[in-house]
Design a protein around this motif. Structure first.
Motif, PDB file in Angstrom:
ATOM      1  N   THR A   1      77.746 -49.832 160.484  1.00  0.00           N
ATOM      2  CA  THR A   1      79.122 -49.704 160.930  1.00  0.00           C
ATOM      3  C   THR A   1      79.198 -49.653 162.456  1.00  0.00           C
ATOM      4  OG1 THR A   1      79.051 -47.286 160.912  1.00  0.00           O
ATOM      5  CG2 THR A   1      79.644 -48.393 158.845  1.00  0.00           C
ATOM      6  N   PRO A   2      80.371 -50.004 163.024  1.00  0.00           N
ATOM      7  CA  PRO A   2      80.546 -49.865 164.482  1.00  0.00           C
ATOM      8  C   PRO A   2      80.321 -48.434 164.962  1.00  0.00           C
ATOM      9  CG  PRO A   2      82.273 -51.243 163.556  1.00  0.00           C
ATOM     10  CD  PRO A   2      81.514 -50.685 162.388  1.00  0.00           C
ATOM     11  N   GLU A   3      80.700 -47.466 164.141  1.00  0.00           N
ATOM     12  CA  GLU A   3      80.462 -46.058 164.490  1.00  0.00           C
ATOM     13  C   GLU A   3      78.969 -45.791 164.673  1.00  0.00           C
ATOM     14  OE1 GLU A   3      81.039 -41.634 162.415  1.00  0.00           O
ATOM     15  OE2 GLU A   3      81.237 -43.466 161.242  1.00  0.00           O
ATOM     16  N   PHE A   4      78.153 -46.245 163.729  1.00  0.00           N
ATOM     17  CA  PHE A   4      76.715 -46.028 163.821  1.00  0.00           C
ATOM     18  C   PHE A   4      76.104 -46.823 164.969  1.00  0.00           C
ATOM     19  CE2 PHE A   4      75.451 -44.409 159.327  1.00  0.00           C
ATOM     20  CZ  PHE A   4      76.366 -43.371 159.454  1.00  0.00           C
ATOM     21  N   ALA A   5      76.667 -48.006 165.240  1.00  0.00           N
ATOM     22  CA  ALA A   5      76.175 -48.798 166.365  1.00  0.00           C
ATOM     23  C   ALA A   5      76.358 -48.045 167.677  1.00  0.00           C
ATOM     24  CB  ALA A   5      76.887 -50.146 166.415  1.00  0.00           C
ATOM     25  N   ARG A   6      77.509 -47.390 167.839  1.00  0.00           N
ATOM     26  CA  ARG A   6      77.762 -46.631 169.071  1.00  0.00           C
ATOM     27  C   ARG A   6      76.843 -45.425 169.192  1.00  0.00           C
ATOM     28  NH1 ARG A   6      83.146 -48.099 167.734  1.00  0.00           N
ATOM     29  NH2 ARG A   6      83.499 -46.134 166.647  1.00  0.00           N
ATOM     30  N   ILE A   7      76.624 -44.730 168.073  1.00  0.00           N
ATOM     31  CA  ILE A   7      75.722 -43.578 168.100  1.00  0.00           C
ATOM     32  C   ILE A   7      74.330 -44.014 168.534  1.00  0.00           C
ATOM     33  CG2 ILE A   7      74.554 -41.868 166.656  1.00  0.00           C
ATOM     34  CD1 ILE A   7      77.101 -41.791 164.946  1.00  0.00           C
ATOM     35  N   ALA A   8      73.850 -45.097 167.942  1.00  0.00           N
ATOM     36  CA  ALA A   8      72.514 -45.588 168.270  1.00  0.00           C
ATOM     37  C   ALA A   8      72.424 -45.996 169.734  1.00  0.00           C
ATOM     38  CB  ALA A   8      72.152 -46.762 167.371  1.00  0.00           C
ATOM     39  N   LYS A   9      73.434 -46.714 170.219  1.00  0.00           N
ATOM     40  CA  LYS A   9      73.401 -47.208 171.594  1.00  0.00           C
ATOM     41  C   LYS A   9      73.454 -46.073 172.602  1.00  0.00           C
ATOM     42  CE  LYS A   9      75.700 -50.460 174.718  1.00  0.00           C
ATOM     43  NZ  LYS A   9      76.772 -51.483 174.842  1.00  0.00           N
ATOM     44  N   GLN A  10      74.329 -45.099 172.377  1.00  0.00           N
ATOM     45  CA  GLN A  10      74.514 -44.009 173.332  1.00  0.00           C
ATOM     46  C   GLN A  10      73.348 -43.026 173.331  1.00  0.00           C
ATOM     47  OE1 GLN A  10      78.292 -42.531 171.986  1.00  0.00           O
ATOM     48  NE2 GLN A  10      79.476 -43.973 173.214  1.00  0.00           N
ATOM     49  N   GLY A  11      72.671 -42.899 172.202  1.00  0.00           N
ATOM     50  CA  GLY A  11      71.644 -41.864 172.097  1.00  0.00           C
ATOM     51  C   GLY A  11      70.218 -42.351 172.070  1.00  0.00           C
ATOM     52  N   THR A  12      69.987 -43.658 172.245  1.00  0.00           N
ATOM     53  CA  THR A  12      68.626 -44.186 172.134  1.00  0.00           C
ATOM     54  C   THR A  12      67.693 -43.569 173.175  1.00  0.00           C
ATOM     55  OG1 THR A  12      69.260 -46.294 171.138  1.00  0.00           O
ATOM     56  CG2 THR A  12      67.188 -46.252 172.348  1.00  0.00           C
ATOM     57  N   VAL A  13      66.548 -43.078 172.705  1.00  0.00           N
ATOM     58  CA  VAL A  13      65.530 -42.527 173.607  1.00  0.00           C
ATOM     59  C   VAL A  13      64.269 -43.389 173.629  1.00  0.00           C
ATOM     60  CG1 VAL A  13      66.385 -40.181 173.342  1.00  0.00           C
ATOM     61  CG2 VAL A  13      64.586 -41.005 171.802  1.00  0.00           C
ATOM     62  N   LEU A  14      64.110 -44.237 172.616  1.00  0.00           N
ATOM     63  CA  LEU A  14      62.960 -45.136 172.562  1.00  0.00           C
ATOM     64  C   LEU A  14      63.320 -46.314 171.681  1.00  0.00           C
ATOM     65  CD1 LEU A  14      59.959 -45.623 173.329  1.00  0.00           C
ATOM     66  CD2 LEU A  14      59.334 -44.416 171.230  1.00  0.00           C
ATOM     67  N   ARG A  15      63.004 -47.517 172.154  1.00  0.00           N
ATOM     68  CA  ARG A  15      63.215 -48.732 171.367  1.00  0.00           C
ATOM     69  C   ARG A  15      62.133 -49.720 171.747  1.00  0.00           C
ATOM     70  NH1 ARG A  15      68.807 -52.398 171.194  1.00  0.00           N
ATOM     71  NH2 ARG A  15      67.840 -54.360 170.535  1.00  0.00           N
ATOM     72  N   CYS A  16      61.527 -50.341 170.748  1.00  0.00           N
ATOM     73  CA  CYS A  16      60.412 -51.244 171.025  1.00  0.00           C
ATOM     74  C   CYS A  16      60.274 -52.273 169.911  1.00  0.00           C
ATOM     75  CB  CYS A  16      59.104 -50.464 171.164  1.00  0.00           C
ATOM     76  SG  CYS A  16      58.667 -49.523 169.674  1.00  0.00           S
ATOM     77  N   GLN A  17      59.436 -53.252 170.153  1.00  0.00           N
ATOM     78  CA  GLN A  17      59.146 -54.260 169.143  1.00  0.00           C
ATOM     79  C   GLN A  17      58.089 -53.721 168.180  1.00  0.00           C
ATOM     80  OE1 GLN A  17      58.316 -59.040 168.680  1.00  0.00           O
ATOM     81  NE2 GLN A  17      57.918 -58.112 170.661  1.00  0.00           N
ATOM     82  N   VAL A  18      58.230 -54.023 166.879  1.00  0.00           N
ATOM     83  CA  VAL A  18      57.283 -53.522 165.881  1.00  0.00           C
ATOM     84  C   VAL A  18      56.838 -54.603 164.895  1.00  0.00           C
ATOM     85  CG1 VAL A  18      58.106 -51.130 165.989  1.00  0.00           C
ATOM     86  CG2 VAL A  18      59.197 -52.734 164.388  1.00  0.00           C
ATOM     87  N   GLY A  19      57.227 -55.844 165.094  1.00  0.00           N
ATOM     88  CA  GLY A  19      56.927 -56.895 164.136  1.00  0.00           C
ATOM     89  C   GLY A  19      55.588 -57.566 164.370  1.00  0.00           C
ATOM     90  N   SER A  20      55.440 -58.753 163.793  1.00  0.00           N
ATOM     91  CA  SER A  20      54.161 -59.471 163.821  1.00  0.00           C
ATOM     92  C   SER A  20      53.661 -59.723 165.234  1.00  0.00           C
ATOM     93  CB  SER A  20      54.296 -60.801 163.072  1.00  0.00           C
ATOM     94  OG  SER A  20      54.592 -60.594 161.712  1.00  0.00           O
ATOM     95  N   THR A  21      54.578 -60.000 166.159  1.00  0.00           N
ATOM     96  CA  THR A  21      54.165 -60.319 167.520  1.00  0.00           C
ATOM     97  C   THR A  21      53.445 -59.155 168.169  1.00  0.00           C
ATOM     98  OG1 THR A  21      56.007 -61.864 167.767  1.00  0.00           O
ATOM     99  CG2 THR A  21      54.956 -61.086 169.788  1.00  0.00           C
ATOM    100  N   VAL A  22      53.924 -57.923 167.948  1.00  0.00           N
ATOM    101  CA  VAL A  22      53.285 -56.767 168.567  1.00  0.00           C
ATOM    102  C   VAL A  22      51.890 -56.531 167.993  1.00  0.00           C
ATOM    103  CG1 VAL A  22      54.026 -54.861 167.053  1.00  0.00           C
ATOM    104  CG2 VAL A  22      53.838 -54.491 169.509  1.00  0.00           C
ATOM    105  N   HIS A  23      51.666 -56.995 166.764  1.00  0.00           N
ATOM    106  CA  HIS A  23      50.328 -56.917 166.165  1.00  0.00           C
ATOM    107  C   HIS A  23      49.422 -58.048 166.663  1.00  0.00           C
ATOM    108  CE1 HIS A  23      51.384 -53.794 163.233  1.00  0.00           C
ATOM    109  NE2 HIS A  23      52.510 -54.456 163.025  1.00  0.00           N
ATOM    110  N   GLY A  24      50.004 -59.016 167.372  1.00  0.00           N
ATOM    111  CA  GLY A  24      49.229 -60.185 167.778  1.00  0.00           C
ATOM    112  C   GLY A  24      49.073 -61.184 166.658  1.00  0.00           C
TER     113      GLY A  24
END
Length: 270
Positions: A5-28
């Motif tokens: 939801t847009p509500e959850f999107a705002r919470i995530a955006k305003q409160g993010t303390v760490l965000r990173c890539q976790v998919g196949s590329t980060v594993h090489g």
């Protein structure tokens, strides 16, 4: 979707303390031109969602249309509340642990809280994680062997080309390799070092048979069973520290105004 939801999107955006890539590329282990982008974030939600009646556990964003598979260039993002992420990390969830080990250049966002969390990873890692890696590895092997219910592929094009789902198989073996490294060293090397990286890339491209993948998975499983009992890691994570960390972090974040109650407006997802 209730997590998008847009509500959850705002919470995530305003409160993010760490965000990173976790998919196949980060594993090489990504294949050029055929890989989507998987990211994970951690956020501190506002007090209304912790001590009030509202609830927030995670925000999920997919750049592709709903009910379609990811393709090249698509973004799949999951942002957990710090409380939920910590619970999953303490339990040893293999994917949730990755933000503790990704190299700096794969980090999209990191605040002082995010850096502090990464610096305390030894508090979160225990033999319990080994049991989680083992459980996922065993379940995937049994599905490939047909002795456990549930489908193991949604990639008929790979089955048609190679005779089996090579992506499912390489994830199975990867879990064993990384679970063993974690139990032996307390860390996961990203991207995956050689010679395992080349072996897994070859498996993904059909360079190893289904039987070879299953044989290696069984060997890794046997080693991981032993390490779950003999590893120098503590048997359980430091939950007392985690409790103190969460209380102190939320109090500090709210006091510093890191989070804010969402009020109207619209933010671009992702």
């Amino acid at each position: 979707m209730r997590h998008s939801t847009p509500e959850f999107a705002r919470i995530a955006k305003q409160g993010t303390v760490l965000r990173c890539q976790v998919g196949s590329t980060v594993h090489g282990l990504g294949i050029d031109g055929r890989t989507d982008r998987d990211e994970m974030g951690i956020c501190v939600e506002p007090p209304e969602y912790v001590i009030g009646l509202r609830a927030f556990e995670q925000y999920v964003h997919h750049s592709r249309p709903e009910h379609t598979r990811s393709g090249p260039g698509d973004l799949d993002l999951t942002v957990y509340s710090l409380r939920k992420w910590t619970r999953l990390a303490l339990d040893g969830n293999p994917t949730v642990l990755l933000p503790l080990f990704v190299p700096d250049h794969e980090i999209v966002t990191a605040t002082a809280i995010g850096h502090d969390l990464r610096g305390q990873r030894s508090r979160l890692i225990s033999r319990r994680a080994g049991h989680r890696f083992l459980g996922y590895l065993r379940a995937q092997r049994e599905r490939m062997e047909g002795v456990r219910g549930g489908g193991h592929t949604n990639r008929p094009e790979l089955v048609e080309r190679y005779g089996f789902d090579t992506k499912f198989a390489y994830h199975m073996v990867r879990l064993g390799v990384q679970g063993i490294e974690l139990m032996e060293t307390g860390a996961i090397t990203l991207p995956m070092p050689e010679p395992d990286r080349s072996w897994l890339l070859a498996l993904r491209r059909g360079g190893h048979t289904r039987e070879e993948a299953l044989r290696r998975a069984r060997d890794l499983e046997e080693r991981l069973v032993r390490l779950c009992a003999t590893s120098d890691l503590p048997e359980e994570p430091d939950t007392a520290w985690a409790d103190r960390f969460l209380v102190d972090t939320y109090r500090r974040a709210w006091s510093d105004g890191v989070t804010a109650t969402p009020r109207g407006g619209r933010d671009r997802a992702g």
